[in-house]
Design a protein around this motif. Structure first.
Motif, PDB file in Angstrom:
ATOM      1  N   ALA A  27       0.851  -1.197   0.000  1.00 52.34           N
ATOM      2  CA  ALA A  27       0.000   0.000   0.000  1.00 52.34           C
ATOM      3  C   ALA A  27       0.881   1.239   0.000  1.00 52.34           C
ATOM      4  N   VAL A  28       0.707   2.103  -0.988  1.00 51.94           N
ATOM      5  CA  VAL A  28       1.434   3.365  -1.079  1.00 51.94           C
ATOM      6  C   VAL A  28       0.413   4.482  -0.999  1.00 51.94           C
ATOM      7  N   THR A  29       0.457   5.249   0.078  1.00 47.63           N
ATOM      8  CA  THR A  29      -0.535   6.310   0.283  1.00 47.63           C
ATOM      9  C   THR A  29      -0.027   7.678  -0.152  1.00 47.63           C
ATOM     10  N   ALA A  30       1.292   7.872  -0.137  1.00 51.26           N
ATOM     11  CA  ALA A  30       1.834   9.176  -0.525  1.00 51.26           C
ATOM     12  C   ALA A  30       3.302   9.027  -0.870  1.00 51.26           C
ATOM     13  N   LEU A  31       3.765   9.858  -1.780  1.00 54.55           N
ATOM     14  CA  LEU A  31       5.162   9.885  -2.170  1.00 54.55           C
ATOM     15  C   LEU A  31       5.695  11.307  -2.009  1.00 54.55           C
ATOM     16  N   GLU A  32       6.888  11.426  -1.476  1.00 56.95           N
ATOM     17  CA  GLU A  32       7.493  12.744  -1.286  1.00 56.95           C
ATOM     18  C   GLU A  32       8.969  12.663  -1.659  1.00 56.95           C
ATOM     19  N   LEU A  33       9.425  13.590  -2.485  1.00 58.45           N
ATOM     20  CA  LEU A  33      10.826  13.634  -2.894  1.00 58.45           C
ATOM     21  C   LEU A  33      11.621  14.364  -1.815  1.00 58.45           C
ATOM     22  N   LEU A  34      12.478  13.632  -1.126  1.00 62.10           N
ATOM     23  CA  LEU A  34      13.269  14.225  -0.055  1.00 62.10           C
ATOM     24  C   LEU A  34      14.516  14.902  -0.614  1.00 62.10           C
ATOM     25  N   GLN A  35      15.213  14.221  -1.523  1.00 63.58           N
ATOM     26  CA  GLN A  35      16.380  14.827  -2.145  1.00 63.58           C
ATOM     27  C   GLN A  35      16.716  14.032  -3.407  1.00 63.58           C
ATOM     28  N   THR A  36      17.470  14.659  -4.271  1.00 66.78           N
ATOM     29  CA  THR A  36      17.853  14.008  -5.511  1.00 66.78           C
ATOM     30  C   THR A  36      18.900  12.936  -5.232  1.00 66.78           C
ATOM     31  N   ALA A  37      18.700  11.755  -5.803  1.00 68.86           N
ATOM     32  CA  ALA A  37      19.639  10.661  -5.595  1.00 68.86           C
ATOM     33  C   ALA A  37      20.961  10.977  -6.284  1.00 68.86           C
ATOM     34  N   PRO A  38      22.077  10.637  -5.663  1.00 76.95           N
ATOM     35  CA  PRO A  38      23.377  10.890  -6.296  1.00 76.95           C
ATOM     36  C   PRO A  38      23.556  10.002  -7.530  1.00 76.95           C
ATOM     37  N   GLN A  39      24.259  10.509  -8.517  1.00 73.56           N
ATOM     38  CA  GLN A  39      24.510   9.726  -9.716  1.00 73.56           C
ATOM     39  C   GLN A  39      25.514   8.625  -9.416  1.00 73.56           C
ATOM     40  N   ARG A  40      25.238   7.459  -9.960  1.00 71.32           N
ATOM     41  CA  ARG A  40      26.091   6.308  -9.714  1.00 71.32           C
ATOM     42  C   ARG A  40      27.168   6.231 -10.788  1.00 71.32           C
ATOM     43  N   THR A  41      28.378   6.040 -10.342  1.00 71.19           N
ATOM     44  CA  THR A  41      29.501   5.915 -11.275  1.00 71.19           C
ATOM     45  C   THR A  41      30.075   4.503 -11.273  1.00 71.19           C
ATOM     46  N   ASP A  42      29.854   3.776 -10.197  1.00 69.63           N
ATOM     47  CA  ASP A  42      30.372   2.411 -10.100  1.00 69.63           C
ATOM     48  C   ASP A  42      29.340   1.446 -10.666  1.00 69.63           C
ATOM     49  N   PRO A  43      29.676   0.668 -11.682  1.00 70.56           N
ATOM     50  CA  PRO A  43      28.709  -0.287 -12.239  1.00 70.56           C
ATOM     51  C   PRO A  43      28.219  -1.299 -11.213  1.00 70.56           C
ATOM     52  N   GLY A  44      29.009  -1.550 -10.203  1.00 69.39           N
ATOM     53  CA  GLY A  44      28.590  -2.504  -9.180  1.00 69.39           C
ATOM     54  C   GLY A  44      27.470  -1.985  -8.319  1.00 69.39           C
ATOM     55  N   ASP A  45      27.223  -0.680  -8.360  1.00 68.74           N
ATOM     56  CA  ASP A  45      26.151  -0.092  -7.563  1.00 68.74           C
ATOM     57  C   ASP A  45      24.845  -0.006  -8.330  1.00 68.74           C
ATOM     58  N   ALA A  46      24.773  -0.634  -9.479  1.00 66.74           N
ATOM     59  CA  ALA A  46      23.574  -0.534 -10.309  1.00 66.74           C
ATOM     60  C   ALA A  46      22.364  -1.098  -9.565  1.00 66.74           C
ATOM     61  N   ILE A  47      21.209  -0.470  -9.786  1.00 64.46           N
ATOM     62  CA  ILE A  47      19.970  -0.917  -9.157  1.00 64.46           C
ATOM     63  C   ILE A  47      19.558  -2.261  -9.751  1.00 64.46           C
ATOM     64  N   THR A  48      19.259  -3.219  -8.895  1.00 67.37           N
ATOM     65  CA  THR A  48      18.909  -4.561  -9.363  1.00 67.37           C
ATOM     66  C   THR A  48      17.443  -4.888  -9.155  1.00 67.37           C
ATOM     67  N   ALA A  49      16.675  -4.000  -8.539  1.00 64.62           N
ATOM     68  CA  ALA A  49      15.254  -4.270  -8.290  1.00 64.62           C
ATOM     69  C   ALA A  49      14.457  -3.003  -8.530  1.00 64.62           C
ATOM     70  N   MET A  50      13.220  -3.185  -8.988  1.00 68.44           N
ATOM     71  CA  MET A  50      12.367  -2.023  -9.241  1.00 68.44           C
ATOM     72  C   MET A  50      10.912  -2.466  -9.304  1.00 68.44           C
ATOM     73  N   LEU A  51      10.020  -1.492  -9.134  1.00 70.64           N
ATOM     74  CA  LEU A  51       8.591  -1.711  -9.306  1.00 70.64           C
ATOM     75  C   LEU A  51       8.218  -1.320 -10.728  1.00 70.64           C
ATOM     76  N   GLU A  52       7.497  -2.190 -11.385  1.00 73.33           N
ATOM     77  CA  GLU A  52       7.098  -1.927 -12.760  1.00 73.33           C
ATOM     78  C   GLU A  52       5.591  -2.064 -12.891  1.00 73.33           C
TER      79      GLU A  52
END
Length: 208
Positions: A4-29
């Motif tokens: 259940a997602v009732t609200a979304l709020e942007l707290l701060q901009t995510a830092p850009q990733r430079t290390d390929p090992g830090d790539a996001i491996t999960a997401m909601l689609e």
């Protein structure tokens, strides 16, 4: 399982990733009116409706369409009405539950959402005989015992991982109340009585 997602709020901009090992491996689609959790570390894909009702787990991303088709056929077979006939154990509805999808729940007036209940409490088992369309109230009550066992197992594993030993102290003892202290009721002294002699004038028209 609920999402259940009732609200979304942007707290701060995510830092850009430079290390390929830090790539996001999960997401909601989003998949039409459904939400899928895609994780690169596993083939299993949990699926919810956009309102947060649990649908099931697809074995692979390629099986999502089959899972959703089976889910919708099951809801249509039930006439979009809860199929629980007392299995939930609530004891508040004789016979089949009257709750209808997106209608008002009896007793509470909340909005009803049909969910897919797994009779053996195994989300991976999506055989038609193991599935029942239930409103969220019946589903939660039906799974209550299973959830309690799962929480206890999760806590035991967490304690073991933390290096704490679980001690079996046996069943809880029946509580024993301390003996009642005897109460002494003190006799109250009788109130003193006094007689007052009053010299009152005689009323008019009467003899002394």
């Amino acid at each position: 399982m609920w999402l259940a997602v009732t609200a979304l709020e942007l707290l701060q901009t995510a830092p850009q990733r430079t290390d390929p090992g830090d790539a996001i491996t999960a997401m909601l689609e989003r998949y039409g009116p459904y939400v899928c959790y895609i994780d690169a570390d596993t083939d299993d894909v949990p699926v919810w409706t956009e309102t947060g009702a649990w649908v099931g787990v697809a074995d692979t991303p390629a099986d999502i369409g089959e899972l959703l088709e089976a889910y919708e056929q099951r809801q249509e077979r039930a006439g979009w009405r809860c199929e629980c006939e007392g299995e939930c154990g609530r004891g508040t509805h004789p016979g089949r539950c009257p709750n209808v999808h997106e209608g008002e729940a009896y007793g509470t007036g909340s909005i009803v959402f049909l969910t897919a209940a797994h009779l053996d409490h195994t989300p991976e088992n999506v055989e038609p005989a193991n599935l029942r369309a239930m409103c969220q109230g019946c589903h939660l009550h039906y799974d209550a015992g299973h959830h309690a066992v799962t929480r206890a197992q999760t806590r035991a594993r967490a304690l073991a991982d933390a290096g704490q030993l679980a001690v079996d102290v046996g069943p809880a003892a029946t509580p024993v109340m301390p003996p009642t202290r005897p109460q002494t009721i003190r006799a109250l002294p009788a109130p003193a009585t006094e007689q007052l002699l009053l010299d009152l004038p005689a009323a008019e028209g009467t003899r002394p």
